[in-house]
Design an enzyme around this catalytic site. Structure first.
Site, PDB file in Angstrom:
ATOM      1  CE  LYS A 171      -2.121  -1.191   3.858  1.00  0.00           C
ATOM      2  NZ  LYS A 171      -1.409  -2.452   4.183  1.00  0.00           N
ATOM      3  NE  ARG A 216       7.757  -2.568   6.127  1.00  0.00           N
ATOM      4  CZ  ARG A 216       6.461  -2.417   6.337  1.00  0.00           C
ATOM      5  NH1 ARG A 216       5.705  -1.864   5.415  1.00  0.00           N
ATOM      6  NH2 ARG A 216       5.916  -2.842   7.452  1.00  0.00           N
ATOM      7  NE  ARG A 245       2.053  -5.047  11.133  1.00  0.00           N
ATOM      8  CZ  ARG A 245       3.104  -4.814  10.358  1.00  0.00           C
ATOM      9  NH1 ARG A 245       4.305  -5.293  10.709  1.00  0.00           N
ATOM     10  NH2 ARG A 245       2.983  -4.092   9.282  1.00  0.00           N
TER      11      ARG A 245
HETATM   12  P1  AP5 Z   1       4.819  -1.669   1.867  1.00  0.00           P
HETATM   13  O1  AP5 Z   1       4.491  -0.836   0.678  1.00  0.00           O
HETATM   14  O2  AP5 Z   1       5.594  -1.059   2.975  1.00  0.00           O
HETATM   15  O3  AP5 Z   1       3.484  -2.402   2.408  1.00  0.00           O
HETATM   16  P2  AP5 Z   1       2.225  -1.830   3.180  1.00  0.00           P
HETATM   17  O4  AP5 Z   1       1.025  -2.481   2.606  1.00  0.00           O
HETATM   18  O5  AP5 Z   1       2.258  -0.332   3.214  1.00  0.00           O
HETATM   19  O6  AP5 Z   1       2.518  -2.451   4.610  1.00  0.00           O
HETATM   20  P3  AP5 Z   1       2.435  -1.874   6.085  1.00  0.00           P
HETATM   21  O7  AP5 Z   1       3.154  -2.870   6.952  1.00  0.00           O
HETATM   22  O8  AP5 Z   1       2.922  -0.456   6.170  1.00  0.00           O
HETATM   23  O9  AP5 Z   1       0.929  -1.938   6.359  1.00  0.00           O
HETATM   24  P4  AP5 Z   1       0.235  -2.087   7.695  1.00  0.00           P
HETATM   25  O10 AP5 Z   1      -1.153  -1.872   7.281  1.00  0.00           O
HETATM   26  O11 AP5 Z   1       0.509  -3.291   8.488  1.00  0.00           O
HETATM   27  O12 AP5 Z   1       0.975  -0.976   8.602  1.00  0.00           O
HETATM   28  P5  AP5 Z   1       0.574   0.481   9.052  1.00  0.00           P
HETATM   29  O13 AP5 Z   1       1.801   1.308   9.030  1.00  0.00           O
HETATM   30  O14 AP5 Z   1      -0.646   0.961   8.356  1.00  0.00           O
HETATM   31  O15 AP5 Z   1       5.620  -2.965   1.315  1.00  0.00           O
HETATM   32  C1  AP5 Z   1       6.086  -3.965   2.207  1.00  0.00           C
HETATM   33  C2  AP5 Z   1       7.424  -4.551   1.692  1.00  0.00           C
HETATM   34  O16 AP5 Z   1       7.184  -5.266   0.489  1.00  0.00           O
HETATM   35  C3  AP5 Z   1       8.487  -3.479   1.343  1.00  0.00           C
HETATM   36  O17 AP5 Z   1       9.743  -3.975   1.700  1.00  0.00           O
HETATM   37  C4  AP5 Z   1       8.362  -3.316  -0.184  1.00  0.00           C
HETATM   38  O18 AP5 Z   1       9.598  -2.939  -0.771  1.00  0.00           O
HETATM   39  C5  AP5 Z   1       7.938  -4.720  -0.612  1.00  0.00           C
HETATM   40  N1  AP5 Z   1       7.020  -4.716  -1.755  1.00  0.00           N
HETATM   41  C6  AP5 Z   1       5.996  -3.826  -2.013  1.00  0.00           C
HETATM   42  N2  AP5 Z   1       5.349  -4.189  -3.140  1.00  0.00           N
HETATM   43  C7  AP5 Z   1       5.947  -5.334  -3.590  1.00  0.00           C
HETATM   44  C8  AP5 Z   1       5.700  -6.214  -4.711  1.00  0.00           C
HETATM   45  N3  AP5 Z   1       4.708  -5.972  -5.588  1.00  0.00           N
HETATM   46  N4  AP5 Z   1       6.494  -7.316  -4.842  1.00  0.00           N
HETATM   47  C9  AP5 Z   1       7.500  -7.570  -3.934  1.00  0.00           C
HETATM   48  N5  AP5 Z   1       7.781  -6.768  -2.872  1.00  0.00           N
HETATM   49  C10 AP5 Z   1       6.997  -5.676  -2.694  1.00  0.00           C
HETATM   50  O19 AP5 Z   1       0.116   0.233  10.584  1.00  0.00           O
HETATM   51  C11 AP5 Z   1       1.043  -0.090  11.600  1.00  0.00           C
HETATM   52  C12 AP5 Z   1       0.311  -0.126  12.935  1.00  0.00           C
HETATM   53  O20 AP5 Z   1      -0.241   1.188  13.231  1.00  0.00           O
HETATM   54  C13 AP5 Z   1      -0.891  -1.079  13.033  1.00  0.00           C
HETATM   55  O21 AP5 Z   1      -0.494  -2.392  13.329  1.00  0.00           O
HETATM   56  C14 AP5 Z   1      -1.713  -0.417  14.155  1.00  0.00           C
HETATM   57  O22 AP5 Z   1      -1.178  -0.699  15.414  1.00  0.00           O
HETATM   58  C15 AP5 Z   1      -1.514   1.073  13.884  1.00  0.00           C
HETATM   59  N6  AP5 Z   1      -2.557   1.612  12.994  1.00  0.00           N
HETATM   60  C16 AP5 Z   1      -2.372   2.133  11.748  1.00  0.00           C
HETATM   61  N7  AP5 Z   1      -3.552   2.520  11.216  1.00  0.00           N
HETATM   62  C17 AP5 Z   1      -4.499   2.239  12.142  1.00  0.00           C
HETATM   63  C18 AP5 Z   1      -5.922   2.391  12.159  1.00  0.00           C
HETATM   64  N8  AP5 Z   1      -6.597   2.905  11.107  1.00  0.00           N
HETATM   65  N9  AP5 Z   1      -6.587   1.987  13.273  1.00  0.00           N
HETATM   66  C19 AP5 Z   1      -5.931   1.480  14.340  1.00  0.00           C
HETATM   67  N10 AP5 Z   1      -4.591   1.297  14.363  1.00  0.00           N
HETATM   68  C20 AP5 Z   1      -3.877   1.675  13.281  1.00  0.00           C
END
Ligand code: AP5
Length: 225
Positions: free
Chosen positions: A16, A130, A175
């Protein structure tokens, strides 16, 4: 110009953040990542950051009231007037309904929900490898799939690359459980509303980007008709 009010939905590690950075440049709308905002608060040592950190490190969702206020204020800011790209929000039904309400009160509506689908095993491999820039966490790399030119150094600003605290295998598994139980039901919710578009996140970042960009360009054209 018509508005592009978009949500990027998908499991942790679906790509994402990777796609949001590209789409932001394509369409000139802000990338609003709840995870990045929360990590910013943690880094600044604010009270919100201190409270959020223990949920994030455990792989649990931060309480809804905190998140909902944060996002409803953010989408009302000037730079989101022509649209936004929400990444990591909403994550459950209550957040989705709060978003509808907030948009309604601004006389706006969602344009589309873009689902990036990736199986759990790929998620674990992606998150374990990552690395993110210590200065700007939206500069994202992978040790095998998208390595920087110089190991451990961000290509864009030369800062150090680090591993996120929640990218440890146990936390990744938790997660994923939270995603399947609380966030995945939103797929049906938005499909029923006729807003969902699906993308195969197992393809390369460039291919996923090309598919999403073409879809969003069509949506924007339809909005103007
Ligand atoms: P990346 O693009 O970083 O993936 P992502 O989908 O953004 O993953 P996140 O881990 O950031 O999502 P998340 O939803 O768990 O975390 P968030 O920060 O929102 O890509 C991942 C890896 O894959 C990278 O190394 C990239 O290079 C590689 N890659 C990408 N595309 C690829 C492809 N096509 N092929 C191969 N490799 C690829 O949330 C973190 C925490 O914050 C949550 O656990 C929670 O505690 C809190 N939080 C956040 N939002 C909320 C909410 N709305 N409500 C409550 N708590 C929340």
């Amino acid at each position: 110009m018509s508005e592009l009010n978009l949500i990027l939905l998908g499991p942790p590690g679906a790509g994402k953040g990777t796609q949001a950075e590209r789409l932001r440049d394509d369409f000139g709308i802000p990338h609003i990542s709840t995870g990045d905002i929360l990590r910013g608060q943690v880094a600044e040592g604010t009270e919100l950051g201190r409270q959020a950190k223990r949920y994030m490190d455990a792989g649990e969702l931060v309480p809804d009231d905190v998140i909902i206020d944060m996002i409803t204020e953010r989408i009302a800011e000037g730079d989101a007037r022509d649209g936004f790209l929400l990444d990591g929000f909403p994550r459950n039904r209550q957040q989705a309904e709060a978003l509808n309400e907030a948009l309604g009160s601004l006389d706006r509506r969602l344009t589309s929900v873009l689902l990036i689908d990736v199986p759990d095993d790929d998620v674990v491999r992606r998150l374990a490898g990552r690395r993110v820039c210590v200065k700007n966490p939206s500069h994202i790399y992978h040790v095998d799939f998208d390595p920087p030119k110089h190991e451990g150094v961000c290509d864009q600003d030369g800062a150090r690359l680090i591993q996120r605290d929640d990218d440890k295998e146990d936390t990744i598994r938790r997660r994923l459980e939270v995603y399947h139980s609380q966030t995945e039901p939103l797929i049906g919710y938005y499909d029923d509303a006729g807003l969902l578009r699906r993308f195969d996140g197992r393809r390369s970042p460039d291919e996923v980007h090309a598919h999403i960009r073409a879809t969003v360009a069509t949506l924007r054209l339809e909005e103007t008709l």
